[in-house]
Design a protein around this motif. Structure first.
Motif, PDB file in Angstrom:
ATOM      1  N   UNK A  33      25.369  30.033  31.573  1.00 28.08           N
ATOM      2  CA  UNK A  33      24.428  30.835  30.799  1.00 28.08           C
ATOM      3  C   UNK A  33      25.101  31.193  29.466  1.00 28.08           C
ATOM      4  N   UNK A  34      24.549  30.777  28.319  1.00 28.71           N
ATOM      5  CA  UNK A  34      23.266  30.078  28.189  1.00 28.71           C
ATOM      6  C   UNK A  34      23.350  28.635  28.634  1.00 28.71           C
ATOM      7  N   UNK A  35      22.231  28.132  29.057  1.00 26.76           N
ATOM      8  CA  UNK A  35      22.130  26.767  29.513  1.00 26.76           C
ATOM      9  C   UNK A  35      21.465  25.942  28.415  1.00 26.76           C
ATOM     10  N   UNK A  36      20.439  25.178  28.751  1.00 26.79           N
ATOM     11  CA  UNK A  36      19.687  24.420  27.763  1.00 26.79           C
ATOM     12  C   UNK A  36      18.644  25.312  27.098  1.00 26.79           C
ATOM     13  N   UNK A  37      18.150  24.904  25.924  1.00 26.21           N
ATOM     14  CA  UNK A  37      17.038  25.651  25.325  1.00 26.21           C
ATOM     15  C   UNK A  37      15.880  25.792  26.303  1.00 26.21           C
ATOM     16  N   UNK A  38      15.183  26.910  26.218  1.00 22.30           N
ATOM     17  CA  UNK A  38      14.096  27.175  27.154  1.00 22.30           C
ATOM     18  C   UNK A  38      12.928  26.233  26.909  1.00 22.30           C
ATOM     19  N   UNK A  39      12.328  25.775  28.002  1.00 15.68           N
ATOM     20  CA  UNK A  39      11.155  24.907  27.935  1.00 15.68           C
ATOM     21  C   UNK A  39      10.366  25.099  29.216  1.00 15.68           C
ATOM     22  N   UNK A  61      14.175  14.406  26.477  1.00 12.36           N
ATOM     23  CA  UNK A  61      13.267  14.598  27.603  1.00 12.36           C
ATOM     24  C   UNK A  61      11.911  13.991  27.274  1.00 12.36           C
ATOM     25  N   UNK A  62      11.364  13.249  28.252  1.00 13.21           N
ATOM     26  CA  UNK A  62       9.989  12.751  28.158  1.00 13.21           C
ATOM     27  C   UNK A  62       9.071  13.809  28.747  1.00 13.21           C
ATOM     28  N   UNK A  63       8.108  14.275  27.945  1.00  9.23           N
ATOM     29  CA  UNK A  63       7.341  15.468  28.303  1.00  9.23           C
ATOM     30  C   UNK A  63       5.844  15.237  28.350  1.00  9.23           C
ATOM     31  N   UNK A  64       5.208  16.145  29.053  1.00  9.47           N
ATOM     32  CA  UNK A  64       3.762  16.305  28.953  1.00  9.47           C
ATOM     33  C   UNK A  64       3.531  17.253  27.782  1.00  9.47           C
ATOM     34  N   UNK A  65       3.314  16.656  26.607  1.00  4.45           N
ATOM     35  CA  UNK A  65       3.325  17.415  25.358  1.00  4.45           C
ATOM     36  C   UNK A  65       4.430  16.886  24.480  1.00  4.45           C
ATOM     37  N   UNK A  66       4.944  17.710  23.589  1.00  4.66           N
ATOM     38  CA  UNK A  66       5.994  17.298  22.672  1.00  4.66           C
ATOM     39  C   UNK A  66       7.235  16.820  23.429  1.00  4.66           C
ATOM     40  N   UNK A  67       7.658  15.573  23.164  1.00 10.30           N
ATOM     41  CA  UNK A  67       8.931  15.128  23.693  1.00 10.30           C
ATOM     42  C   UNK A  67      10.051  15.918  23.028  1.00 10.30           C
ATOM     43  N   UNK A  68      11.170  16.066  23.721  1.00  4.24           N
ATOM     44  CA  UNK A  68      12.211  16.991  23.291  1.00  4.24           C
ATOM     45  C   UNK A  68      13.502  16.263  22.945  1.00  4.24           C
ATOM     46  N   UNK A  69      14.138  16.716  21.865  1.00  7.13           N
ATOM     47  CA  UNK A  69      15.445  16.224  21.459  1.00  7.13           C
ATOM     48  C   UNK A  69      16.392  17.401  21.346  1.00  7.13           C
ATOM     49  N   UNK A  76      29.020  21.531  25.486  1.00 11.61           N
ATOM     50  CA  UNK A  76      28.021  21.802  26.506  1.00 11.61           C
ATOM     51  C   UNK A  76      26.897  22.689  26.024  1.00 11.61           C
ATOM     52  N   UNK A  77      26.915  23.069  24.732  1.00 14.33           N
ATOM     53  CA  UNK A  77      25.832  23.854  24.135  1.00 14.33           C
ATOM     54  C   UNK A  77      24.906  22.920  23.359  1.00 14.33           C
ATOM     55  N   UNK A  78      23.595  23.191  23.432  1.00  6.84           N
ATOM     56  CA  UNK A  78      22.601  22.302  22.833  1.00  6.84           C
ATOM     57  C   UNK A  78      21.614  23.084  21.981  1.00  6.84           C
ATOM     58  N   UNK A  79      21.122  22.401  20.939  1.00  3.66           N
ATOM     59  CA  UNK A  79      20.099  22.960  20.055  1.00  3.66           C
ATOM     60  C   UNK A  79      18.861  22.072  20.109  1.00  3.66           C
ATOM     61  N   UNK A  80      17.703  22.689  20.133  1.00  2.00           N
ATOM     62  CA  UNK A  80      16.433  21.975  20.149  1.00  2.00           C
ATOM     63  C   UNK A  80      16.017  21.675  18.710  1.00  2.00           C
ATOM     64  N   UNK A  81      16.029  20.378  18.340  1.00  4.06           N
ATOM     65  CA  UNK A  81      15.612  19.991  16.987  1.00  4.06           C
ATOM     66  C   UNK A  81      14.370  19.102  17.048  1.00  4.06           C
ATOM     67  N   UNK A  82      13.615  19.240  18.129  1.00  4.16           N
ATOM     68  CA  UNK A  82      12.440  18.394  18.334  1.00  4.16           C
ATOM     69  C   UNK A  82      11.438  18.501  17.199  1.00  4.16           C
ATOM     70  N   UNK A  83      11.184  19.713  16.729  1.00  3.10           N
ATOM     71  CA  UNK A  83      10.117  19.918  15.753  1.00  3.10           C
ATOM     72  C   UNK A  83      10.444  19.304  14.403  1.00  3.10           C
ATOM     73  N   UNK A  84      11.721  19.177  14.076  1.00  5.88           N
ATOM     74  CA  UNK A  84      12.100  18.624  12.770  1.00  5.88           C
ATOM     75  C   UNK A  84      12.493  17.157  12.827  1.00  5.88           C
ATOM     76  N   UNK A  85      12.984  16.680  13.974  1.00  3.28           N
ATOM     77  CA  UNK A  85      13.558  15.334  14.035  1.00  3.28           C
ATOM     78  C   UNK A  85      12.800  14.359  14.914  1.00  3.28           C
ATOM     79  N   UNK A  86      11.778  14.840  15.625  1.00  2.48           N
ATOM     80  CA  UNK A  86      11.005  13.986  16.512  1.00  2.48           C
ATOM     81  C   UNK A  86       9.550  13.961  16.059  1.00  2.48           C
TER      82      UNK A  86
END
Length: 394
Positions: A33-39, A61-69, A76-86
């Motif tokens: 904790x913290x783990x991955x970004x919340x989804x 991640x392959x999603x029902x909705x926006x796929x995630x990057x 081991x820490x990750x940032x969600x950049x799906x909205x800008x890079x996907x």
């Protein structure tokens, strides 16, 4: 005497350094904790690779909705950049595979979708562009899994899609990331309900063969002639099964130098098929695998405990995920109660990788709800490459 003592101390130090101590926690996982970004959505599949060129693992991640990057920082820490890079996702994505399809040295992403499948090209920094309309054949399939590999020996990556209730498809790459569908004469037709696909050289002839996981239908094996022409050898080479299979992993579990198969089965015992080296398989489930009959949807191989054999991770829906440790001969023991965090997540996909750069294999799980990252508490080990594939729930 001092010299002898010094040598003895050095031997003891080296033996401690390179042996597995009794108190080692290799293969024991914890959720940080913290783990991955919340989804809170449905993530149906997961793939990992270095998409931004910084030498650590990122996650898609392959999603029902926006796929995630999610991009990793190596710790081991990750940032969600799906909205800008996907790109925005037009369809429901069930599966994802990463590979350099256009030969520019970075990892691109292929998604298996309900309706049009999609191809995203990477600019090398982790910024992706949707080139589906110009680079993939038009389709209206319900694709549930995808695998990448060079099936025709021309040095580029081709694509196989696993389709629900329609023929599975092989797309051949022109070398620049533009794909063409091949006819039934090159890739057999089928009427199965296919949910997963994986490639590997199962008959030791130095080309990639294809294995399909099918729901309520015989699982399938297609052998490659080396030029990308496939023959369905299921009746002669595979055990007869109707196992409601959803996911597949390929790996040498018994140390004899060929690829064996594990199938993740829904509400049935998961299956282990041993290879005789020529691509003929025997069902060894009853003697080698634990007897659980869970809602298993995906499976992955990797050496999680540093003993140089392949262990098995299983993603289960609404039940405890499973870890089977290998004794080196292909006999597996279930150790989830002592080695995995307790969970009742809706797990749909699973992948292994060294996400915190400490030399051992960690776990990422694609879930209905928050996705999970479990880090391995063991000392560094030499990983054996993990494999996994897309799967579905329904």
């Amino acid at each position: 005497m001092k010299r002898v003592t010094g040598i003895l101390m050095a031997v003891i130090f080296l033996s401690l350094l390179f042996s597995e101590p009794a108190f080692s926690q290799s293969g024991v996982f914890e959720a940080l904790d913290p783990n991955l970004p919340l989804d809170d959505g449905w993530s149906w599949d997961v793939a990992t690779g270095d998409v931004d060129g910084d030498r650590d693992l990122d996650i898609i991640f392959a999603n029902q909705g926006q796929n995630l990057l999610y991009v990793g920082d190596g710790s081991g820490a990750f940032s969600d950049i799906s909205s800008t890079n996907f790109p925005g996702n037009r369809n429901l994505s069930w599966g994802v595979a990463l590979g350099d399809v256009d030969g520019d040295g970075d990892l691109d992403a292929v998604f298996a979708n309900t309706n049009q499948n999609e191809l995203y090209l990477n600019d090398g920094s982790g910024l992706f562009s949707d080139v589906t309309l110009t680079s993939l054949p038009e389709d209206s399939d319900d694709s549930r899994g995808v695998a990448l590999g060079d099936v025709d020996g021309d040095g580029d990556l081709d694509i196989v899609f696993a389709n629900r209730l329609t023929r599975n498809h092989l797309y051949i790459n022109d070398g620049h990331g533009v794909f063409q569908d091949v006819p039934v004469s090159q890739f057999p037709g089928d009427d199965a309900n296919t949910r997963g696909v994986i490639m590997g050289d199962v008959d030791s002839d130095n080309d990639l063969d294809v294995v399909f996981a099918n729901k309520d239908f015989q699982n399938l094996l297609y052998l490659n002639d080396g030029s990308g022409v496939f023959t369905d050898v299921t009746p002669t080479n595979f055990p007869r099964d109707y196992n409601n299979s959803r996911g597949i992993a390929l790996g040498d579990v018994d140390g004899d130098g060929d690829l064996d198969i594990v199938f993740a089965n829904r509400r049935l015992r998961n299956s282990l098929y041993l290879n005789d080296g020529s691509g003929v398989f025997e069902d060894a489930t009853a003697i080698l695998l634990p007897t659980h009959e869970d809602w298993s949807l995906d499976v992955a191989f990797g050496d999680v405990d540093g003993d140089r054999d392949l262990d098995i991770l299983v993603a289960n829906f609404t039940e405890q995920n499973e870890l089977y440790l290998n004794d080196g001969s292909g006999v597996f023991e279930e150790v989830a109660a002592t080695h995995l965090p307790a969970d009742s997540d809706g797990s749909l996909g699973i992948v292994l990788g060294d996400f915190d750069s400490d030399g051992d294999l960690d776990i990422t799980v694609a879930n209905f709800g928050d996705n999970r990252l479990y880090t391995n508490k063991g000392r560094p080990s030499l990983p054996f490459g993990p494999v996994s594939c897309g799967e579905t729930f329904s």
